[in-house]
Enzyme design. Structure first.
Site, PDB file in Angstrom:
ATOM      1  N   ILE A  14       0.724  -1.339   0.007  1.00 21.47           N
ATOM      2  CA  ILE A  14      -0.176   0.020  -0.036  1.00 21.47           C
ATOM      3  C   ILE A  14       0.494   1.147   0.029  1.00 21.47           C
ATOM      4  O   ILE A  14       0.093   2.438  -0.062  1.00 21.47           O
ATOM      5  CB  ILE A  14      -1.001  -0.197   1.352  1.00 21.47           C
ATOM      6  CG1 ILE A  14       0.161  -0.095   2.483  1.00 21.47           C
ATOM      7  CG2 ILE A  14      -2.325  -0.850   0.854  1.00 21.47           C
ATOM      8  CD1 ILE A  14      -1.165  -0.054   3.777  1.00 21.47           C
ATOM      9  N   GLY A  15       2.286   0.957  -0.143  1.00 23.26           N
ATOM     10  CA  GLY A  15       2.606   2.605  -0.122  1.00 23.26           C
ATOM     11  C   GLY A  15       4.457   2.341  -0.097  1.00 23.26           C
ATOM     12  O   GLY A  15       5.041   0.223   0.913  1.00 23.26           O
ATOM     13  N   SER A  16       5.167   3.107  -0.128  1.00 19.58           N
ATOM     14  CA  SER A  16       6.099   3.084   0.652  1.00 19.58           C
ATOM     15  C   SER A  16       6.976   4.144   0.740  1.00 19.58           C
ATOM     16  O   SER A  16       6.242   5.206   0.385  1.00 19.58           O
ATOM     17  CB  SER A  16       7.546   2.538  -0.429  1.00 19.58           C
ATOM     18  OG  SER A  16       7.125   3.010  -1.759  1.00 19.58           O
ATOM     19  N   GLY A  17       8.472   4.252   1.228  1.00 17.90           N
ATOM     20  CA  GLY A  17       9.039   5.503   2.034  1.00 17.90           C
ATOM     21  C   GLY A  17      10.235   5.784   1.038  1.00 17.90           C
ATOM     22  O   GLY A  17      11.109   4.483   0.558  1.00 17.90           O
ATOM     23  N   SER A  18      11.500   6.453   1.734  1.00 19.99           N
ATOM     24  CA  SER A  18      12.296   6.428   1.318  1.00 19.99           C
ATOM     25  C   SER A  18      13.246   4.834   2.197  1.00 19.99           C
ATOM     26  O   SER A  18      14.017   4.622   0.928  1.00 19.99           O
ATOM     27  CB  SER A  18      13.356   7.644   1.724  1.00 19.99           C
ATOM     28  OG  SER A  18      13.315   7.510   3.034  1.00 19.99           O
ATOM     29  N   LYS A  37       5.174  -2.152   8.370  1.00 18.16           N
ATOM     30  CA  LYS A  37       5.808  -1.346   7.877  1.00 18.16           C
ATOM     31  C   LYS A  37       7.299  -1.803   8.438  1.00 18.16           C
ATOM     32  O   LYS A  37       7.795  -2.552   8.911  1.00 18.16           O
ATOM     33  CB  LYS A  37       6.096   0.011   8.131  1.00 18.16           C
ATOM     34  CG  LYS A  37       7.385   0.912   8.428  1.00 18.16           C
ATOM     35  CD  LYS A  37       6.850   2.381   8.985  1.00 18.16           C
ATOM     36  CE  LYS A  37       8.114   3.460   8.020  1.00 18.16           C
ATOM     37  NZ  LYS A  37       7.760   4.517   9.020  1.00 18.16           N
ATOM     38  N   ASP A 124       9.371  15.692  10.364  1.00 20.87           N
ATOM     39  CA  ASP A 124       9.136  14.784   9.226  1.00 20.87           C
ATOM     40  C   ASP A 124       7.589  15.026   9.078  1.00 20.87           C
ATOM     41  O   ASP A 124       6.836  14.290   8.133  1.00 20.87           O
ATOM     42  CB  ASP A 124       9.652  13.692   8.908  1.00 20.87           C
ATOM     43  CG  ASP A 124       9.497  13.672   6.989  1.00 20.87           C
ATOM     44  OD1 ASP A 124       9.534  14.335   6.880  1.00 20.87           O
ATOM     45  OD2 ASP A 124       9.233  12.174   6.883  1.00 20.87           O
TER      46      ASP A 124
END
Length: 356
Positions: A14-18, A37, A124
């Site tokens: 459902i998503g990703s970050g750095s 996560k 952040d």
């Protein structure tokens, strides 16, 4: 605590970050749908700090509960409740009303008050890290203000205030929303989270920030420098506060009076936002998606002429352009950004299938 891998089944990416990836998972025993996560790289260690922060913030309304955590192979992972949508997604679809924007701001300020009192800096703050916990998008202001409706997520870059190992001369945060001090590479404090929140609220209100109109530069370091210069130049003007009540300028001015070591006076800040929210008829249902105006129409707001005039007077403006279609140069930067890679997830069915 080591989690048995068979406890969770991965349903989708459902998503990703750095430095991480997020999956929708199901608890095989309770059938509860949750969020997982996980770090992208073995032994990255970025989630270790987030686990610690979530444990320290246990019970704070507006901070996701840490349900479980552990390792698969060498990578850390955490399990938290599955939230609905973030403000970036919502803002791209519809224009937020002034009342809704202010209610979101007050909610985040109340969350940050509790976070800061525990000596934690988020570092952040951005729309992608602000989520709603309910499926409804169109809700009254009073519901937005209900504790827990707005959730602040992602403590991957957070730091303990005054920690001796805190890195100096390193940019921390997102280019679009980071504080001016972050662009300087200086020691960060409580005021930097508030400054980032101010930028978020301006973005939600106007659908853009002045520095989004910078053309994409050749290097990340040059982007950090130029955007920082624009933030320095704009902050003490009226450009950021034009579409808000006068108290918003007072909020901005108050941030300017703080030092990185000062604990903000949250009662003063909350009273400013309560005063702004009291203006107008709150008996009418202010909605998160109250306006059906298109994004194209929104970009042609009343402030465009003044922002263009202001930018034309900036020094070194040969590197600044205002394209017809704005260039989105949003980037998240972390300490180990050069080491981050991606991996395919098409064949992942459970935690056991995550290979490195």
């Amino acid at each position: 605590m080591q989690l048995q891998n068979s406890n969770y089944k991965i349903l989708s990416n459902i998503g990703s970050g750095s430095g991480h990836q997020v999956f929708k998972v199901q608890n095989n025993q309770s059938s509860r749908i949750l969020a997982l996560k996980i770090e992208k790289i073995p032994s990255l260690g970025q989630l270790e700090g987030e686990i610690q922060r979530l444990q320290e913030l246990e019970g704070v309304k507006g901070i996701p509960q840490l349900i479980d955590f552990g390792k698969t192979k060498d990578s850390n992972y955490i399990i938290t409740p599955l939230l609905k949508r973030n403000l970036s997604e919502i803002a791209k679809e519809s224009v937020l009303s002034l009342q809704s924007t202010l209610a979101i701001g007050l909610s985040i300020i109340e969350i940050l008050e509790q976070v800061h009192k525990k000596g934690i800096l988020h570092l952040d703050i951005k729309p992608e890290n602000i989520m709603i916990s309910q499926p409804q998008i169109n809700v009254p202001v009073d519901q937005i203000l209900r504790p827990g409706f707005i959730q602040l997520i992602d403590f991957g870059l957070s730091q303990k205030f005054g920690l001796k190992t805190f890195l100096n001369k390193v940019f921390i945060g997102s280019l679009r929303y980071a504080s001016r001090q972050a662009h300087r590479g200086g020691q960060l404090g409580f005021k930097d989270d508030l400054e980032s929140l101010l930028y978020v609220l301006v973005y939600l209100r106007n659908q853009k920030l002045p520095w989004q109109s910078l053309k994409q530069l050749q290097s990340q370091q040059l982007e950090i420098k130029k955007i920082g210069e624009m933030k320095e130049a704009v902050f003490t003007t009226t450009v950021l506060s034009q579409r808000f009540p006068p108290e918003f300028s007072q909020f901005k001015s108050y941030i300017e009076t703080l030092t990185q070591q000062t604990m903000p006076d949250y009662e003063y800040i909350k009273n400013l936002f309560r005063s702004m929210l009291s203006v107008g008829d709150r008996s009418q249902s202010s909605k998160l998606a109250s306006s059906s105006q298109s994004l194209k129409e929104t970009k042609q707001n009343k402030n465009s002429e003044q922002i263009l005039m202001f930018l034309s007077n900036l020094p070194n403006n040969d590197s600044i352009v205002i394209p017809e279609d704005q260039i989105d140069i949003e980037t998240s930067i972390v300490f180990i950004s050069d080491l981050i890679t991606s991996y395919t997830t098409s064949s992942i069915k459970s935690i056991n299938d995550i290979k490195y």
